[in-house]
Design a protein around this motif. Structure first.
Motif, PDB file in Angstrom:
ATOM      1  N   ASP A 132       0.733  -1.243   0.317  1.00 54.91           N
ATOM      2  CA  ASP A 132      -0.225  -0.265  -0.014  1.00 54.91           C
ATOM      3  C   ASP A 132       1.057   0.969  -0.042  1.00 54.91           C
ATOM      4  O   ASP A 132       1.738   1.438   0.978  1.00 54.91           O
ATOM      5  N   PRO A 133       0.795   2.140  -1.109  1.00 57.65           N
ATOM      6  CA  PRO A 133       1.769   3.322  -1.109  1.00 57.65           C
ATOM      7  C   PRO A 133       1.535   4.313   0.246  1.00 57.65           C
ATOM      8  O   PRO A 133       2.319   5.119   0.178  1.00 57.65           O
ATOM      9  N   GLN A 134       0.318   4.208   0.847  1.00 53.52           N
ATOM     10  CA  GLN A 134       0.059   5.020   1.764  1.00 53.52           C
ATOM     11  C   GLN A 134       0.606   4.833   3.251  1.00 53.52           C
ATOM     12  O   GLN A 134       0.812   5.351   3.928  1.00 53.52           O
ATOM     13  N   VAL A 135       1.395   3.170   3.115  1.00 53.36           N
ATOM     14  CA  VAL A 135       1.970   2.880   4.201  1.00 53.36           C
ATOM     15  C   VAL A 135       3.238   3.054   4.263  1.00 53.36           C
ATOM     16  O   VAL A 135       4.063   2.763   3.207  1.00 53.36           O
ATOM     17  N   GLY A 136       4.219   3.615   5.407  1.00 52.26           N
ATOM     18  CA  GLY A 136       5.441   3.902   5.250  1.00 52.26           C
ATOM     19  C   GLY A 136       6.393   3.237   6.260  1.00 52.26           C
ATOM     20  O   GLY A 136       7.498   3.033   5.807  1.00 52.26           O
ATOM     21  N   VAL A 137       5.962   2.577   7.058  1.00 50.72           N
ATOM     22  CA  VAL A 137       6.615   1.755   8.182  1.00 50.72           C
ATOM     23  C   VAL A 137       5.578   0.704   8.796  1.00 50.72           C
ATOM     24  O   VAL A 137       4.529   0.876   8.839  1.00 50.72           O
ATOM     25  N   VAL A 138       6.385  -0.474   8.845  1.00 56.44           N
ATOM     26  CA  VAL A 138       5.586  -1.186   9.540  1.00 56.44           C
ATOM     27  C   VAL A 138       6.441  -1.963  10.879  1.00 56.44           C
ATOM     28  O   VAL A 138       7.762  -2.330  10.579  1.00 56.44           O
ATOM     29  N   GLY A 139       5.768  -2.487  11.873  1.00 53.13           N
ATOM     30  CA  GLY A 139       6.341  -3.026  12.757  1.00 53.13           C
ATOM     31  C   GLY A 139       5.247  -4.320  13.125  1.00 53.13           C
ATOM     32  O   GLY A 139       4.435  -4.782  12.370  1.00 53.13           O
ATOM     33  N   LEU A 140       5.728  -5.036  14.303  1.00 53.77           N
ATOM     34  CA  LEU A 140       4.918  -6.165  14.696  1.00 53.77           C
ATOM     35  C   LEU A 140       4.698  -6.315  16.227  1.00 53.77           C
ATOM     36  O   LEU A 140       5.473  -5.553  16.756  1.00 53.77           O
ATOM     37  N   LYS A 141       3.749  -7.206  16.526  1.00 52.56           N
ATOM     38  CA  LYS A 141       3.777  -7.420  17.919  1.00 52.56           C
ATOM     39  C   LYS A 141       5.299  -8.273  18.528  1.00 52.56           C
ATOM     40  O   LYS A 141       5.745  -9.118  18.134  1.00 52.56           O
ATOM     41  N   GLU A 210      15.623   7.286   3.052  1.00 50.18           N
ATOM     42  CA  GLU A 210      16.689   8.475   2.430  1.00 50.18           C
ATOM     43  C   GLU A 210      15.817   9.571   2.259  1.00 50.18           C
ATOM     44  O   GLU A 210      16.649  10.842   2.571  1.00 50.18           O
ATOM     45  N   ALA A 211      14.700   9.700   1.946  1.00 53.84           N
ATOM     46  CA  ALA A 211      13.857  10.898   1.541  1.00 53.84           C
ATOM     47  C   ALA A 211      13.847  11.966   2.968  1.00 53.84           C
ATOM     48  O   ALA A 211      13.857  13.252   2.841  1.00 53.84           O
ATOM     49  N   VAL A 212      13.693  11.424   4.108  1.00 60.83           N
ATOM     50  CA  VAL A 212      13.650  11.955   5.398  1.00 60.83           C
ATOM     51  C   VAL A 212      14.873  12.121   6.227  1.00 60.83           C
ATOM     52  O   VAL A 212      14.928  12.557   7.363  1.00 60.83           O
ATOM     53  N   GLY A 213      15.774  11.535   5.522  1.00 60.70           N
ATOM     54  CA  GLY A 213      17.304  11.939   6.235  1.00 60.70           C
ATOM     55  C   GLY A 213      17.606  10.675   7.019  1.00 60.70           C
ATOM     56  O   GLY A 213      18.903  10.940   7.765  1.00 60.70           O
ATOM     57  N   GLY A 214      16.915   9.476   7.070  1.00 53.77           N
ATOM     58  CA  GLY A 214      17.320   8.555   7.958  1.00 53.77           C
ATOM     59  C   GLY A 214      17.267   8.866   9.484  1.00 53.77           C
ATOM     60  O   GLY A 214      16.334   9.697   9.870  1.00 53.77           O
ATOM     61  N   PHE A 215      17.830   7.937  10.209  1.00 54.70           N
ATOM     62  CA  PHE A 215      17.543   8.381  11.850  1.00 54.70           C
ATOM     63  C   PHE A 215      18.442   9.634  12.195  1.00 54.70           C
ATOM     64  O   PHE A 215      19.638   9.751  11.771  1.00 54.70           O
ATOM     65  N   ASP A 216      18.010  10.458  12.989  1.00 54.14           N
ATOM     66  CA  ASP A 216      18.520  11.580  13.450  1.00 54.14           C
ATOM     67  C   ASP A 216      19.529  11.368  14.568  1.00 54.14           C
ATOM     68  O   ASP A 216      19.440  10.767  15.565  1.00 54.14           O
ATOM     69  N   PRO A 217      20.905  11.731  14.135  1.00 55.72           N
ATOM     70  CA  PRO A 217      22.149  11.526  15.208  1.00 55.72           C
ATOM     71  C   PRO A 217      22.131  12.290  16.329  1.00 55.72           C
ATOM     72  O   PRO A 217      22.962  12.304  17.272  1.00 55.72           O
ATOM     73  N   ALA A 218      21.336  13.238  16.427  1.00 54.69           N
ATOM     74  CA  ALA A 218      21.230  14.107  17.773  1.00 54.69           C
ATOM     75  C   ALA A 218      20.533  13.187  18.884  1.00 54.69           C
ATOM     76  O   ALA A 218      21.034  13.600  20.100  1.00 54.69           O
ATOM     77  N   GLU A 227      11.086   9.503  16.023  1.00 51.81           N
ATOM     78  CA  GLU A 227      10.968  10.571  15.274  1.00 51.81           C
ATOM     79  C   GLU A 227      11.025  10.305  13.724  1.00 51.81           C
ATOM     80  O   GLU A 227      10.411  10.764  12.964  1.00 51.81           O
ATOM     81  N   LEU A 228      11.781   8.994  13.522  1.00 54.46           N
ATOM     82  CA  LEU A 228      11.743   8.566  12.014  1.00 54.46           C
ATOM     83  C   LEU A 228      10.251   8.368  11.630  1.00 54.46           C
ATOM     84  O   LEU A 228       9.858   8.797  10.540  1.00 54.46           O
ATOM     85  N   CYS A 229       9.504   7.797  12.413  1.00 53.74           N
ATOM     86  CA  CYS A 229       8.348   7.559  12.021  1.00 53.74           C
ATOM     87  C   CYS A 229       7.204   8.788  12.005  1.00 53.74           C
ATOM     88  O   CYS A 229       6.444   8.879  10.949  1.00 53.74           O
ATOM     89  N   LEU A 230       7.571   9.751  12.671  1.00 52.57           N
ATOM     90  CA  LEU A 230       6.600  10.800  12.762  1.00 52.57           C
ATOM     91  C   LEU A 230       7.415  11.597  11.359  1.00 52.57           C
ATOM     92  O   LEU A 230       6.313  12.211  10.916  1.00 52.57           O
ATOM     93  N   ARG A 231       8.467  11.684  10.978  1.00 53.79           N
ATOM     94  CA  ARG A 231       9.035  12.154   9.997  1.00 53.79           C
ATOM     95  C   ARG A 231       8.258  11.733   8.643  1.00 53.79           C
ATOM     96  O   ARG A 231       7.968  12.579   7.740  1.00 53.79           O
ATOM     97  N   LEU A 232       8.204  10.238   8.643  1.00 56.01           N
ATOM     98  CA  LEU A 232       7.662   9.737   7.308  1.00 56.01           C
ATOM     99  C   LEU A 232       6.091  10.063   7.353  1.00 56.01           C
ATOM    100  O   LEU A 232       5.513  10.168   6.378  1.00 56.01           O
ATOM    101  N   ALA A 233       5.354  10.238   8.679  1.00 54.58           N
ATOM    102  CA  ALA A 233       3.974  10.649   8.643  1.00 54.58           C
ATOM    103  C   ALA A 233       3.649  12.069   8.222  1.00 54.58           C
ATOM    104  O   ALA A 233       2.758  12.023   7.521  1.00 54.58           O
ATOM    105  N   TYR A 234       4.334  12.846   8.680  1.00 59.61           N
ATOM    106  CA  TYR A 234       4.317  14.352   8.502  1.00 59.61           C
ATOM    107  C   TYR A 234       4.812  14.931   7.318  1.00 59.61           C
ATOM    108  O   TYR A 234       4.317  15.953   6.639  1.00 59.61           O
ATOM    109  N   LEU A 236       6.154  12.850   4.447  1.00 62.51           N
ATOM    110  CA  LEU A 236       5.554  12.170   3.363  1.00 62.51           C
ATOM    111  C   LEU A 236       4.306  11.652   3.026  1.00 62.51           C
ATOM    112  O   LEU A 236       3.805  10.898   2.396  1.00 62.51           O
ATOM    113  N   HIS A 237       3.594  11.901   4.317  1.00 62.07           N
ATOM    114  CA  HIS A 237       2.099  11.567   4.496  1.00 62.07           C
ATOM    115  C   HIS A 237       1.851  10.064   4.529  1.00 62.07           C
ATOM    116  O   HIS A 237       1.081   9.624   3.738  1.00 62.07           O
ATOM    117  N   LYS A 238       2.868   9.408   5.087  1.00 62.46           N
ATOM    118  CA  LYS A 238       2.798   8.043   5.108  1.00 62.46           C
ATOM    119  C   LYS A 238       2.213   7.242   6.732  1.00 62.46           C
ATOM    120  O   LYS A 238       2.568   8.054   7.590  1.00 62.46           O
TER     121      LYS A 238
END
Length: 280
Positions: A132-141, A210-218, A227-234, A236-238
Motif C-alpha cells: 500500500d503506497p500510503q503505508v511507510g513503516v511496519v512493525g509487529l507484536k 533516505e527522503a527523510v534523512g534517516g535516523f537523527d544523530p542528535a 522521530e523517524l516514524c513521525l517524519r515519514l508520517a508528516y 511524506l504523509h505515510k
C-alpha cells in the motif's frame, strides 16, 4: 487448513543466499551489535530457520565487540548473506543504522535488534503492508522474555509492544509502547494504525528512509525510531502500521545494557529534550 491426523509436515528448503543465486536482495536487514554473542547466535539461528521465502541480506554493524561476536559472525557468513561492518568504537544507534542503510542493496530496510528471536516467517506479511503506497513503516507484536526456559519449554513471556503511542504528562507528550490493558482497546491480534513502532523491528522502503534523512544523530539510544516514524508520517504523509497478527520474541533490555557511555537516566532526559525540541 489443519494437518490430517498423523500427517508430518515436510521440512521447508533453506532459502538460497542472495549472493549464491546472483539475485539482488529484496530486503536489507540492519543489525547493531555490541558484545552480543550470547544473543546473536539465537537471532541468526531463528532467522535462518524462519525466513525462507524473501531474498535478504544481513548487515551487522559491530561496535568494537570484545566477546567473540566477530568470530561468531565469521562462522555464519558461510550460511547467510551476511556482511559485517566492524567499528573501532561504540557508536550511536542513529549513526550506525544510517551506515548500514548506506551499504544496503535491498529495496526495503528492516532494522532489527540483535536480541530478537524470529518465531515465524513474518517478513512476507510485513512486506504485504508496504504494498500500500500510503503505508511507510511496519512493525509487529513483540513478546518480552520475563522468565527463564525450564525443561526445554519456551521462556515465559508477555506482550511488550503493539505499537508506540503517546500519553500526556506535565511536560508534554511522552511515547510509550502500547500493550494489552483494560483501559485501551489495542488490536492484539490484528493490524492497527499507530503513531510509531519500535526500532527493535522496523521495516520501511529505502527510498522513504533516505527522503527523510534517516535516523537523527542528535539522539543516543532513545526516540530515534519515534522521530523517524513521525517524519515519514508528516513529511511524506505515510501511515505507520503495527502487524499484531505477526509476532517475534524480544530479550528486552540486552541492547540497552551493553556498555553505553551515558547513564540510563541521563540518556532518557537528553533524548526526551531532543524529541521535544524537534516535534513539540
Amino acid at each position: 487448513l489443519p494437518w490430517p491426523a498423523g500427517a508430518v509436515a515436510a521440512p521447508r528448503p533453506r532459502q538460497p543466499r542472495a549472493r549464491e543465486t546472483g539475485t539482488r536482495p529484496v530486503v536489507s536487514v540492519v543489525v547493531l551489535n555490541r558484545n552480543g554473542a550470547q544473543v546473536l547466535q539465537a537471532f541468526l539461528q531463528s532467522w535462518e530457520q524462519h525466513n525462507t521465502t524473501v531474498p535478504t541480506e544481513l548487515i551487522v554493524v559491530d561496535h568494537a565487540s570484545t566477546d567473540g561476536s566477530l568470530a561468531l559472525l565469521r562462522q555464519w557468513r558461510s550460511r547467510l548473506d551476511l556482511q559485517v561492518l566492524a567499528l573501532d568504537h561504540n557508536g550511536s544507534f542513529s549513526d550506525s543504522s544510517n551506515l548500514g542503510a548506506r551499504h544496503a542493496r535491498g529495496q526495503y530496510l528492516l532494522f532489527m535488534n540483535n536480541d530478537i528471536v524470529w518465531l515465524q516467517d513474518a517478513l512476507p506479511r510485513l512486506l504485504e503492508s508496504l504494498q500500500d503506497p500510503q503505508v511507510g513503516v511496519v512493525g509487529l507484536k513483540l513478546l518480552k522474555v520475563v522468565g527463564e526456559s525450564r525443561s526445554g519449554a519456551p521462556p515465559a513471556s508477555e506482550v511488550q509492544h503493539l505499537g508506540v503511542r503517546f500519553k500526556l504528562n506535565r511536560t508534554g507528550y511522552w511515547p510509550y509502547e502500547a500493550a494489552p490493558s483494560d483501559g485501551h482497546a489495542e488490536a492484539e491480534h490484528a493490524s492497527q494504525f499507530v503513531p510509531a513502532v519500535t526500532g527493535a523491528v522496523l521495516l520501511c522502503r529505502k527510498t522513504d528512509f533516505e527522503a527523510v534523512g534517516g535516523f537523527d544523530p542528535a539522539y543516543f539510544y532513545g526516540f530515534e525510531d519515534v522521530e523517524l516514524c513521525l517524519r515519514l508520517a508528516y513529511r511524506l504523509h505515510k501511515a505507520v502500521v503495527c502487524r499484531n497478527d505477526c509476532v517475534a520474541l524480544h530479550h528486552h533490555g540486552h541492547t540497552r545494557l551493553s556498555g553505553r557511555e551515558m547513564s540510563i537516566y541521563d540518556r532518557v532526559v537528553r533524548n526526551s529534550a531532543v524529541l521535544e525540541s524537534h516535534v513539540g
